[in-house]
Write a protein that holds these residues in place. Sequence first.
Motif, short mmCIF file in Angstrom:
data_model
loop_
_atom_site.label_atom_id
_atom_site.label_comp_id
_atom_site.label_asym_id
_atom_site.label_seq_id
_atom_site.Cartn_x
_atom_site.Cartn_y
_atom_site.Cartn_z
N ILE A 280 -13.58 -10.43 25.17
CA ILE A 280 -14.50 -9.29 25.23
C ILE A 280 -14.25 -8.56 26.54
O ILE A 280 -14.62 -9.03 27.62
CB ILE A 280 -15.97 -9.76 25.12
N GLY A 281 -13.58 -7.44 26.44
CA GLY A 281 -13.06 -6.77 27.64
C GLY A 281 -14.07 -5.91 28.35
O GLY A 281 -13.92 -4.69 28.42
N THR A 282 -15.10 -6.52 28.91
CA THR A 282 -16.08 -5.77 29.69
C THR A 282 -16.11 -6.30 31.11
O THR A 282 -15.78 -7.47 31.37
CB THR A 282 -17.49 -5.88 29.09
N LEU A 283 -16.53 -5.45 32.00
CA LEU A 283 -16.63 -5.84 33.41
C LEU A 283 -17.65 -6.97 33.58
O LEU A 283 -17.44 -7.91 34.36
CB LEU A 283 -17.04 -4.63 34.24
N THR A 284 -18.76 -6.90 32.82
CA THR A 284 -19.78 -7.93 32.92
C THR A 284 -19.24 -9.30 32.52
O THR A 284 -19.51 -10.32 33.18
CB THR A 284 -20.99 -7.56 32.04
N VAL B 203 -23.81 -13.65 43.62
CA VAL B 203 -22.83 -12.58 43.78
C VAL B 203 -22.68 -11.81 42.47
O VAL B 203 -22.56 -10.58 42.45
CB VAL B 203 -21.48 -13.15 44.23
N PHE B 204 -22.70 -12.52 41.33
CA PHE B 204 -22.63 -11.87 40.02
C PHE B 204 -23.78 -10.90 39.83
O PHE B 204 -23.57 -9.74 39.44
CB PHE B 204 -22.64 -12.92 38.91
N PHE B 205 -25.00 -11.32 40.10
CA PHE B 205 -26.16 -10.46 39.89
C PHE B 205 -26.19 -9.28 40.86
O PHE B 205 -26.83 -8.27 40.59
CB PHE B 205 -27.45 -11.27 40.00
N PHE B 206 -25.49 -9.39 41.98
CA PHE B 206 -25.37 -8.27 42.91
C PHE B 206 -24.27 -7.30 42.48
O PHE B 206 -24.46 -6.07 42.49
CB PHE B 206 -25.09 -8.79 44.32
N LEU B 207 -23.12 -7.85 42.08
CA LEU B 207 -21.98 -6.99 41.77
C LEU B 207 -22.13 -6.25 40.45
O LEU B 207 -21.64 -5.13 40.31
CB LEU B 207 -20.69 -7.83 41.73
N ARG B 208 -22.77 -6.87 39.46
CA ARG B 208 -22.83 -6.24 38.14
C ARG B 208 -23.46 -4.85 38.18
O ARG B 208 -22.83 -3.88 37.74
CB ARG B 208 -23.59 -7.15 37.16
N LEU C 271 -21.29 2.39 40.77
CA LEU C 271 -20.16 3.03 41.47
C LEU C 271 -19.24 3.74 40.49
O LEU C 271 -18.76 4.85 40.77
CB LEU C 271 -19.38 1.98 42.27
N ILE C 272 -18.99 3.11 39.34
CA ILE C 272 -18.10 3.72 38.35
C ILE C 272 -18.66 5.05 37.87
O ILE C 272 -17.91 6.00 37.60
CB ILE C 272 -17.89 2.75 37.17
N LEU C 273 -19.98 5.15 37.77
CA LEU C 273 -20.60 6.38 37.29
C LEU C 273 -20.82 7.40 38.41
O LEU C 273 -20.67 8.60 38.20
CB LEU C 273 -21.95 6.07 36.63
N PHE D 235 -15.08 12.02 33.69
CA PHE D 235 -16.39 11.41 33.51
C PHE D 235 -16.44 10.58 32.23
O PHE D 235 -17.03 9.49 32.21
CB PHE D 235 -17.48 12.49 33.49
N LEU D 236 -15.82 11.06 31.17
CA LEU D 236 -15.77 10.27 29.92
C LEU D 236 -14.98 8.99 30.13
O LEU D 236 -15.35 7.93 29.60
CB LEU D 236 -15.17 11.12 28.80
N ASN D 237 -13.90 9.06 30.88
CA ASN D 237 -13.14 7.84 31.19
C ASN D 237 -14.01 6.84 31.96
O ASN D 237 -13.99 5.64 31.70
CB ASN D 237 -11.89 8.17 32.00
N ALA D 238 -14.79 7.35 32.91
CA ALA D 238 -15.67 6.48 33.68
C ALA D 238 -16.72 5.82 32.79
O ALA D 238 -17.02 4.63 32.91
CB ALA D 238 -16.34 7.27 34.80
N ILE D 239 -17.29 6.60 31.87
CA ILE D 239 -18.31 6.07 30.97
C ILE D 239 -17.73 4.95 30.10
O ILE D 239 -18.31 3.86 29.98
CB ILE D 239 -18.87 7.19 30.08
N LEU D 240 -16.58 5.20 29.53
CA LEU D 240 -16.00 4.23 28.60
C LEU D 240 -15.44 3.01 29.32
O LEU D 240 -15.39 1.93 28.73
CB LEU D 240 -14.93 4.90 27.75
#
Length: 224
Positions: free
Chosen positions: A157-161, A185-190, A196-198, A219-224
């Motif tokens: 599942i290719g998500t940052l989370t 660290v996970f709960f801070f970075l997520r 930041l991406i948005l 912006f669409l690239n950042a959203i996706l």
Amino acid sequence: GLPPQRAKQVWLALNVVFLGVAAVLLARLMSGAACTILLLALAGYPSLDANFLLGQYYVFLLFGLTVGVWLLLRGRAFGGGFVMGAICMLKLYSAPFLLYFLWKRQWRALAGMLTACAGLAALAVGWFGLKANLFYLTYVFPRASENAILDPYHPAIGTLTNLLRRSLVPEPELNPHPWFDAPAVFFFLRPLLTLLILVLPLLTMRRDKQPDRRELAWFLNAIL
């Protein structure tokens, strides 16, 4: 009102139309050829395969996003915002456009998006009832926003989370050996990385300028 098999056939046929129209609109926006856009789309054949096999609506969302961008670039701010609001109520892909319209001071587009959200929210309450919608907002939506409905540790599942959770959060059965045992660290970075991406693309945009193709693409690239 159709039998299930016939309904799926109709929906599949409509998806072919949605994909074709999206390719034509994108080609016009890019001053390119629709066949080139279709070739790029077919490069993502696993996603298209799942969409058509399971009767999903991601091709329809692609069509909606394309129409929304087309309207925004044509100066039809309210219509573009309305389409983005309709998509937001189906899937949260377009929700960050609320930030975009605020940053760009696109008040008509913002009004269109909020109008669509309010109208479809009222329709959902009238159709499914208040109790079902509250259950979605208080239980399903928070878990979905955390990628916790499916296996939250699955590497496919290719998500940052999922990447952060698999790297930093131990779980006895699903993730016994993370790279680092650091749930804090996970709960801070997520949320930080998501924001930041948005936010970073927004900070590069002039606030007093109408939407253009380049910034909408970024912006669409950042959203996706």
